[in-house]
Design a protein around this motif. Sequence first.
Motif: not given
Length: 666
Positions: A515-519, A560-563, A641-652
């Motif tokens: 569904k569409p999100l409120s912000f 705050p709720d979305r964060l 939605l907050h104008g940010g970006r997500l980065v995932i890294r995984s190393t031993a």
Amino acid sequence: MRPAHSAQHDGLSVGRPGRLRPLLSSLRVQIATVFLALVAVLSAAGLYGVGALQRQLTHDVLVDMAGRLELMVERMHAQGMNYARNAPRDHSSYSRDLELYYQDLISDVAAVDAVVQTFMSGDFKAAMPEGSHWLRPRLSAEVLESIADLEDHWDRWRDSLSAALGDTPDRPRLEQAAAHVSEGHADLVAATRHFASAVRAWRDRGYRIMTRGVIGIAVLTLTLVLALLGLLLWKVLTPLRTATVGFQRVADGDFGYRLPVLGATEIQHLTGSFNRLSERLDLFYQLMSGLQQGQDLDDLVGLLGSRFAGLLGCDWIGVVLIDDARASARVETSWLDGAPLPKDRRLYRLQGTLLEQVLADEHPLHVQQMAETARDNPAYELLRHLVALGMRDALFLPITPRTQSPVPAVVVFASREADGLSGARRGLLHNSAQMLVQAFGRTARFAEQGRLAAIGELVSGIVHELRTPLTTVSMALAHVEGRETDPRAKRRLALGMRECERMRRLLEEMLLYAKPLSFEPRALDPRPLLTEVIGEARERWEHVIEIETETHRPEILGDPDRLRQIFVNLTENACEAAPEGAEITWRIDTDRKGQETRLRIQNPGETIPEHLLPRLTQPFFSTKSGGTGLGLAIVQRLVELHGGRLVIRSTAQEGTCVELYFPGLV
């Protein structure tokens, strides 16, 4: 074969004037010719000037000799008259005059005789200035005639003088000689003056000729300079000014503008190259417009295969899609000779093929000797199919997660020519590859988004339909659990209650994603909210959960709720992935300029394979056996939605890290 060879030979023979004409119209040849002519004229002018100067010096020497000759004749006449008036009366006076007058007379006669003989012989080397010995003066007819007349008078005058002096050298008759000199000088003086006048006239005429020559050379040099300037203006500056206007028109967006092909060969090449550039820019503009508007693979490939096949130099264009398991490949759509091939949607193996290689390398692959390569590699089924269609040259462009495409694919361009995709066309395809790959990736995303939108509508309907019966079942289980006393039955009822709760959470996540999100954003410090979430997690998990922050207060614009949803989801995922008792760390920091705030959570759980990292945020993809595959997809949606970006890294070495970047407040 002989007629063909003969025709070719005749064509070459006839074509020579055709090759000569561009050579003559070449600006390089024309300017070089004018410059060489100018250098030749200046060199000739220099040599002429040096020669004229030397000749003028020679003329001046000859005029000086004629003048001295005239003076010597006049002096002999004056000395003779003076001696006739003051003839000696005694022996001592005669002896004195013999030493003075007689010696001067003999010297003058010898000098005049030498000058006359020099002019008569024409050998002036002894009298020439140093460096002018190579010149041989050309005396005029008037000078030659006057010197001959002077020689005739001089011979008669000298013979008469010798008769007057007598045959005794020791006792010359000076008085008779003086009388001869004073009385017979008129004809000799007249001949001498005529000769001197002729030499001066010859000198003046040579000076006038030299002056006219210098002026002529100056006029010729000026004419050549003006011709060179005119040539540069006509052949270079005017076409370049026109080309500048054309470049400005193209810079202003008029990609269809064409320049007239005028001027010298080089300028024609320049304007021709400009017109080709303008034509390609116009085609690329149309291509970009089509790529921006197209949201269907068939439309996109049809645009390339019909309107831009000639520009790209290909006869066959196709898009090969790779399945999720990376086991097979399918030609989704293809065009041949500007027409679609709806029956060409074949299925091919992926392992051990060029498709697998190009996807692994993530770089374009150029295959030239297609027939030999397909024959030597039986697994290259797609390549064999293209060879069967008559293709001899191919270029493979990979579409991978790096291009933000949800579906891995390969775009293939093939040509019937052996080197159809080499040279300029290959460079054009390589230069435009990024744009084409991004366009195909965007088209794939559009298709995926359309599919997800349809799934979202379906999910929303299903969630609303399942909520009510699930609530009824939960209430019934709770009622029965309250009356049941058997421990085994109570455990089963508790298990049913947990499964109902899990299904309820799954339905909530599905509805949240669909569904569409409120912000409702506002400026806030994320630390108190994150601290609260960590405190709740510590009560449910046996993990050491820490938070590290900087001394200054970070501030972002967020809801705050979305964060809170983001922090809860990432914390729960980290706790589920980490072994019991492991340390999980949150860290908050900002860059020096305060333009970006980073939140980073790290857990020492099992390493996630690198090829799976781009898929973690895809809906319904999960590495956990009981996962829904929506958690990280929801997190990424909320972060964006907050104008940010997500980065995932995984190393031993450091485990799995999830980094959130939020823009700071300006």
